[in-house]
Design an enzyme around this catalytic site. Structure first.
Site, short mmCIF file in Angstrom:
data_model
loop_
_atom_site.label_atom_id
_atom_site.label_comp_id
_atom_site.label_asym_id
_atom_site.label_seq_id
_atom_site.Cartn_x
_atom_site.Cartn_y
_atom_site.Cartn_z
N SER B 22 -5.66 29.96 27.44
CA SER B 22 -5.72 29.34 26.36
C SER B 22 -4.36 28.44 26.23
O SER B 22 -3.27 28.99 26.11
CB SER B 22 -6.34 29.96 25.23
OG SER B 22 -6.10 28.97 24.22
N HIS B 23 -4.53 27.32 25.40
CA HIS B 23 -3.14 26.63 24.78
C HIS B 23 -2.92 27.63 23.47
O HIS B 23 -1.76 27.42 23.12
CB HIS B 23 -3.45 25.12 24.23
CG HIS B 23 -3.46 24.14 25.30
ND1 HIS B 23 -4.52 24.22 26.54
CD2 HIS B 23 -2.92 23.06 25.34
CE1 HIS B 23 -4.05 23.14 27.26
NE2 HIS B 23 -3.24 22.48 26.82
N SER B 24 -3.77 28.26 22.92
CA SER B 24 -3.56 29.03 21.79
C SER B 24 -3.48 30.52 22.11
O SER B 24 -4.33 31.10 22.63
CB SER B 24 -4.45 28.79 20.64
OG SER B 24 -4.45 29.90 19.90
N GLY B 57 0.16 25.21 23.95
CA GLY B 57 0.28 24.44 25.22
C GLY B 57 0.21 25.82 26.38
O GLY B 57 -0.45 26.72 26.03
N ASP B 81 -8.92 26.78 28.93
CA ASP B 81 -9.71 26.11 28.12
C ASP B 81 -9.58 24.37 28.28
O ASP B 81 -10.39 23.96 29.06
CB ASP B 81 -9.20 26.04 26.38
CG ASP B 81 -7.83 26.01 26.26
OD1 ASP B 81 -6.85 25.76 27.12
OD2 ASP B 81 -7.33 26.52 25.11
#
Ligand code: MG
Lengths: 210, 140
Positions: B22-24, B57, B81
């Site tokens: 995920s970016h997070s 990112g 994602d």
């Protein structure tokens, strides 16, 4: 287009300075239609290449370009990392394996390898012309190389191609979530691509082979 | 680096591994927690989130490390994602070389639901193809 080892290190320094100078602008463009990190991501990528510039410039040109691509992939992150990384890695792979300093004698030596590299970028991004991406700069720039246009004309073409992404509606990436609201904003990837193209062309205009 | 092998002490090496990108980092870790709650320790599992500086990112090295951590001879299913997570995952998979890359699949499925459904399928010893197909049924 005569590319010697010193030239490559100088070109890297030039590209890094150009991205550094315009980083805020690139992030502002990305904020309008994306997540606002394009300037920071590109700065990080170019800084990493710059840090390795002497080692990179000592490699044969194909290996040097592949290395630049890998460093960009590992450091830019975001959507732009795989696109710029693929462009440089495939460009390196498309050149004759033993191409060395000075072996690229003319812009059209680059036209066919660049065409292959751009096709790889399009596959990676599952994108084509008019999708509001850096491809909308790369395609016309490659066409100028085929026409053997002088560096100044190629730079002007790149700038105007980046501007022309403004009226496009994004069909790829996060900007596509905005639908019609992506219209009216220049694509940040197209913008960074035009900046880099113009910087490289400016260098070759100043350092034409005599 | 915000990547972590959420490795059990002795996962069944026969089960397909799951990687969450995920970016997070918070989303990635949260999704991994949900997977672990569902299947316990019987599936190799790793997550990665964030760019090289720890901001939102994704990055190739983090994804590559997660693939290594969740590696299974049965294969690895990756859940992503947004766009950059997918293309950066593709780059990480290609860098494994053709033989190992053939045993990794990036799934076209929602991150959380896909990972949980895939892990449930994997925990029964299903093949990579079956795990992927089950997860991708969520995205008709
Ligand atoms: Mg961005």
């Amino acid at each position: 287009m005569h590319l010697a080892a010193a030239d490559l290190a100088a070109l890297i320094a030039l590209c890094r300075a150009e991205i550094d100078r315009h980083g805020e602008h690139l992030s502002a463009l990305d904020s309008a239609i994306g997540d606002g990190d394009h300037g920071a991501n590109m700065r990080r990528g170019l800084e990493a290449v710059f840090a390795e510039r002497d080692a990179i410039a000592a490699l044969p040109l194909p290996a040097a370009l592949e290395r630049i691509g890998l460093v960009l992939v590992m450091n830019i992150g975001g959507a732009a990392g795989p696109l710029y990384g693929t462009l440089l890695m495939e460009l390196g792979r498309a050149l004759p394996g033993d191409a060395g300093a000075g072996d690229l004698a003319a812009p059209d030596d680059l036209a066919a390898p660049l065409e292959r590299a751009i096709a790889a970028v399009a596959r990676r991004g599952r994108s084509g012309p008019g999708d509001k991406t850096l491809l909308d700069v790369l395609y016309p720039v490659q066409a100028e190389l085929v026409r053997r246009s002088p560096p100044g004309d190629i730079a002007a073409c790149a700038r105007s191609a980046a501007h022309s992404t403004g009226p496009m509606q994004a069909r790829r990436g996060r900007a596509s979530f905005l639908g019609a609201r992506s219209i009216g904003h220049e694509d940040p990837g197209a913008s960074s691509c035009a900046l880099l193209t113009a910087a490289i062309c400016g260098y070759f205009e100043e350092h034409r082979p005599s | 680096m915000n990547a972590r092998a959420d490795q059990p002490s002795a996962p069944s090496p026969a089960n397909v591994g799951i990687v969450i990108v995920s970016h997070s980092p918070l989303v990635a870790k949260g999704a991994a927690d949900m997977v672990r709650q569902m299947v316990g320790d019987c599936v190799p599992l790793a997550w990665t989130g964030g760019n090289v500086e720890g901001g939102l990112g994704t990055h190739v090295a983090g994804i590559a490390a997660a693939i290594e951590a969740a590696w299974s001879e049965a294969g690895v299913a990756i859940f992503v994602d947004l766009g950059g997570a997918e293309t950066n995952s593709e780059m990480a998979v290609e860098r494994l070389g053709p033989a190992r890359a053939a045993r990794v699949a990036i799934c076209n499925a929602p991150l959380v639901e896909g990972a949980v459904v895939a892990a449930a399928e994997a925990s029964g010893g299903s093949s990579l193809a079956k795990v992927v197909a089950t997860a991708e049924e969520l995205s008709p």
